[in-house]
Write a protein that holds these residues in place. Sequence first.
Motif, PDB file in Angstrom:
ATOM      1  N   GLN A  56      -1.547  19.259  15.053  1.00  0.00           N
ATOM      2  CA  GLN A  56      -1.408  18.007  14.304  1.00  0.00           C
ATOM      3  C   GLN A  56       0.029  17.778  13.854  1.00  0.00           C
ATOM      4  OE1 GLN A  56      -4.526  18.391  11.314  1.00  0.00           O
ATOM      5  NE2 GLN A  56      -5.995  17.447  12.705  1.00  0.00           N
ATOM      6  N   ILE A  57       0.955  17.943  14.822  1.00  0.00           N
ATOM      7  CA  ILE A  57       2.370  17.665  14.553  1.00  0.00           C
ATOM      8  C   ILE A  57       2.926  16.800  15.680  1.00  0.00           C
ATOM      9  CG2 ILE A  57       2.741  19.760  13.192  1.00  0.00           C
ATOM     10  CD1 ILE A  57       4.158  20.989  15.598  1.00  0.00           C
ATOM     11  N   ASN A  58       4.121  16.292  15.473  1.00  0.00           N
ATOM     12  CA  ASN A  58       4.780  15.419  16.436  1.00  0.00           C
ATOM     13  C   ASN A  58       5.063  16.170  17.739  1.00  0.00           C
ATOM     14  OD1 ASN A  58       6.847  13.875  17.827  1.00  0.00           O
ATOM     15  ND2 ASN A  58       7.150  12.776  15.904  1.00  0.00           N
ATOM     16  N   PRO A  59       4.734  15.560  18.888  1.00  0.00           N
ATOM     17  CA  PRO A  59       5.027  16.210  20.177  1.00  0.00           C
ATOM     18  C   PRO A  59       6.514  16.547  20.360  1.00  0.00           C
ATOM     19  CG  PRO A  59       3.623  14.287  20.510  1.00  0.00           C
ATOM     20  CD  PRO A  59       4.019  14.287  19.063  1.00  0.00           C
ATOM     21  N   ASN A  60       7.405  15.768  19.727  1.00  0.00           N
ATOM     22  CA  ASN A  60       8.840  16.058  19.835  1.00  0.00           C
ATOM     23  C   ASN A  60       9.185  17.432  19.260  1.00  0.00           C
ATOM     24  OD1 ASN A  60       9.315  13.575  21.045  1.00  0.00           O
ATOM     25  ND2 ASN A  60       9.779  12.565  19.101  1.00  0.00           N
ATOM     26  N   THR A  61       8.422  17.863  18.253  1.00  0.00           N
ATOM     27  CA  THR A  61       8.636  19.176  17.647  1.00  0.00           C
ATOM     28  C   THR A  61       8.320  20.274  18.662  1.00  0.00           C
ATOM     29  OG1 THR A  61       8.076  18.282  15.483  1.00  0.00           O
ATOM     30  CG2 THR A  61       7.974  20.678  15.716  1.00  0.00           C
ATOM     31  N   ILE A  62       7.225  20.112  19.390  1.00  0.00           N
ATOM     32  CA  ILE A  62       6.839  21.079  20.415  1.00  0.00           C
ATOM     33  C   ILE A  62       7.887  21.072  21.529  1.00  0.00           C
ATOM     34  CG2 ILE A  62       5.013  21.825  21.998  1.00  0.00           C
ATOM     35  CD1 ILE A  62       3.900  21.567  19.157  1.00  0.00           C
ATOM     36  N   ALA A  63       8.295  19.863  21.942  1.00  0.00           N
ATOM     37  CA  ALA A  63       9.290  19.735  23.008  1.00  0.00           C
ATOM     38  C   ALA A  63      10.591  20.435  22.619  1.00  0.00           C
ATOM     39  CB  ALA A  63       9.545  18.260  23.322  1.00  0.00           C
ATOM     40  N   LYS A  64      10.993  20.297  21.353  1.00  0.00           N
ATOM     41  CA  LYS A  64      12.216  20.944  20.880  1.00  0.00           C
ATOM     42  C   LYS A  64      12.097  22.464  20.984  1.00  0.00           C
ATOM     43  CE  LYS A  64      15.397  20.876  16.950  1.00  0.00           C
ATOM     44  NZ  LYS A  64      15.719  20.288  15.647  1.00  0.00           N
ATOM     45  N   ALA A  65      10.936  22.999  20.595  1.00  0.00           N
ATOM     46  CA  ALA A  65      10.711  24.445  20.678  1.00  0.00           C
ATOM     47  C   ALA A  65      10.738  24.905  22.135  1.00  0.00           C
ATOM     48  CB  ALA A  65       9.377  24.817  20.028  1.00  0.00           C
ATOM     49  N   TYR A  66      10.037  24.191  23.001  1.00  0.00           N
ATOM     50  CA  TYR A  66       9.984  24.567  24.416  1.00  0.00           C
ATOM     51  C   TYR A  66      11.369  24.475  25.055  1.00  0.00           C
ATOM     52  CZ  TYR A  66       4.816  24.709  24.691  1.00  0.00           C
ATOM     53  OH  TYR A  66       3.493  25.034  24.543  1.00  0.00           O
ATOM     54  N   ASN A  67      12.145  23.430  24.692  1.00  0.00           N
ATOM     55  CA  ASN A  67      13.504  23.292  25.226  1.00  0.00           C
ATOM     56  C   ASN A  67      14.371  24.468  24.804  1.00  0.00           C
ATOM     57  OD1 ASN A  67      12.993  20.892  26.575  1.00  0.00           O
ATOM     58  ND2 ASN A  67      13.674  19.610  24.877  1.00  0.00           N
ATOM     59  N   GLU A  68      14.263  24.869  23.539  1.00  0.00           N
ATOM     60  CA  GLU A  68      15.031  26.011  23.030  1.00  0.00           C
ATOM     61  C   GLU A  68      14.628  27.291  23.767  1.00  0.00           C
ATOM     62  OE1 GLU A  68      17.678  28.202  20.598  1.00  0.00           O
ATOM     63  OE2 GLU A  68      17.461  26.021  20.606  1.00  0.00           O
ATOM     64  N   LEU A  69      13.331  27.480  23.967  1.00  0.00           N
ATOM     65  CA  LEU A  69      12.849  28.657  24.696  1.00  0.00           C
ATOM     66  C   LEU A  69      13.373  28.647  26.132  1.00  0.00           C
ATOM     67  CD1 LEU A  69       9.200  28.713  23.338  1.00  0.00           C
ATOM     68  CD2 LEU A  69      10.861  30.579  23.080  1.00  0.00           C
ATOM     69  N   GLU A  70      13.460  27.454  26.717  1.00  0.00           N
ATOM     70  CA  GLU A  70      13.976  27.350  28.086  1.00  0.00           C
ATOM     71  C   GLU A  70      15.465  27.656  28.124  1.00  0.00           C
ATOM     72  OE1 GLU A  70      13.036  24.834  32.049  1.00  0.00           O
ATOM     73  OE2 GLU A  70      12.836  23.766  30.152  1.00  0.00           O
ATOM     74  N   LEU A  71      16.213  27.159  27.125  1.00  0.00           N
ATOM     75  CA  LEU A  71      17.647  27.458  27.043  1.00  0.00           C
ATOM     76  C   LEU A  71      17.891  28.961  26.921  1.00  0.00           C
ATOM     77  CD1 LEU A  71      18.975  24.613  24.708  1.00  0.00           C
ATOM     78  CD2 LEU A  71      19.513  24.958  27.128  1.00  0.00           C
ATOM     79  N   ARG A  72      16.997  29.650  26.212  1.00  0.00           N
ATOM     80  CA  ARG A  72      17.114  31.101  26.054  1.00  0.00           C
ATOM     81  C   ARG A  72      16.638  31.855  27.295  1.00  0.00           C
ATOM     82  NH1 ARG A  72      14.946  32.350  19.903  1.00  0.00           N
ATOM     83  NH2 ARG A  72      16.152  30.738  18.863  1.00  0.00           N
ATOM     84  N   GLY A  73      16.060  31.116  28.231  1.00  0.00           N
ATOM     85  CA  GLY A  73      15.591  31.738  29.464  1.00  0.00           C
ATOM     86  C   GLY A  73      14.239  32.412  29.349  1.00  0.00           C
ATOM     87  N   VAL A  75      11.275  30.820  28.996  1.00  0.00           N
ATOM     88  CA  VAL A  75      10.248  30.065  29.718  1.00  0.00           C
ATOM     89  C   VAL A  75      10.922  29.247  30.811  1.00  0.00           C
ATOM     90  CG1 VAL A  75       8.720  29.893  27.701  1.00  0.00           C
ATOM     91  CG2 VAL A  75      10.279  28.013  28.217  1.00  0.00           C
ATOM     92  N   VAL A  76      10.121  28.869  31.791  1.00  0.00           N
ATOM     93  CA  VAL A  76      10.575  27.941  32.826  1.00  0.00           C
ATOM     94  C   VAL A  76       9.556  26.805  32.874  1.00  0.00           C
ATOM     95  CG1 VAL A  76      11.859  29.584  34.232  1.00  0.00           C
ATOM     96  CG2 VAL A  76       9.430  29.292  34.626  1.00  0.00           C
ATOM     97  N   THR A  77      10.086  25.584  33.013  1.00  0.00           N
ATOM     98  CA  THR A  77       9.218  24.421  33.088  1.00  0.00           C
ATOM     99  C   THR A  77       9.220  23.921  34.522  1.00  0.00           C
ATOM    100  OG1 THR A  77       9.668  23.827  30.800  1.00  0.00           O
ATOM    101  CG2 THR A  77       8.797  22.088  32.212  1.00  0.00           C
ATOM    102  N   GLN A  78       8.030  23.758  35.063  1.00  0.00           N
ATOM    103  CA  GLN A  78       7.872  23.192  36.401  1.00  0.00           C
ATOM    104  C   GLN A  78       7.259  21.814  36.218  1.00  0.00           C
ATOM    105  OE1 GLN A  78       5.505  26.161  38.379  1.00  0.00           O
ATOM    106  NE2 GLN A  78       7.131  27.684  38.289  1.00  0.00           N
ATOM    107  N   VAL A  79       8.041  20.783  36.546  1.00  0.00           N
ATOM    108  CA  VAL A  79       7.605  19.410  36.327  1.00  0.00           C
ATOM    109  C   VAL A  79       6.254  19.181  37.008  1.00  0.00           C
ATOM    110  CG1 VAL A  79       8.172  16.976  36.672  1.00  0.00           C
ATOM    111  CG2 VAL A  79       9.979  18.602  36.120  1.00  0.00           C
TER     112      VAL A  79
END
Length: 133
Positions: A56-73, A75-79
Amino acid sequence: MSSSNIRHKIDFILDPASGVPFYRQIIQQVEQAILAGRLVPGDRLPTIRSLAIELQINPNTIAKAYNELELRGLVVTQVGSGTYISDKKIDIEEAERQKKIEECLGRFFREMEALGVKNKEELIQLIQEFKEE
């Protein structure tokens, strides 16, 4: 299979009283799950949309966390497919350091709020004007 039947290997729990931003809490919980072996390379994280609904939070918050995790290597996101745990090993010392920094910041923000400092701008100004004796 309906999405309600999908069981994630991680249960995200957000603590609004901790003083740690939600996106940081998500990052910490993914890191801890990787360190504990609950998440392994190839495991899929929940979609941004489904996790936003669940927490029950803004999707942008999740996206920010996932982006940070991806920057740290971590996680990998496959479109079109999802976000997956990578095979990069976490530097335990760096994870511990980050955790301690965030604990200190959480305490600091709670203390500043108790002293009446309510917004980032005022806090930033106080830090910039601070002179150590």
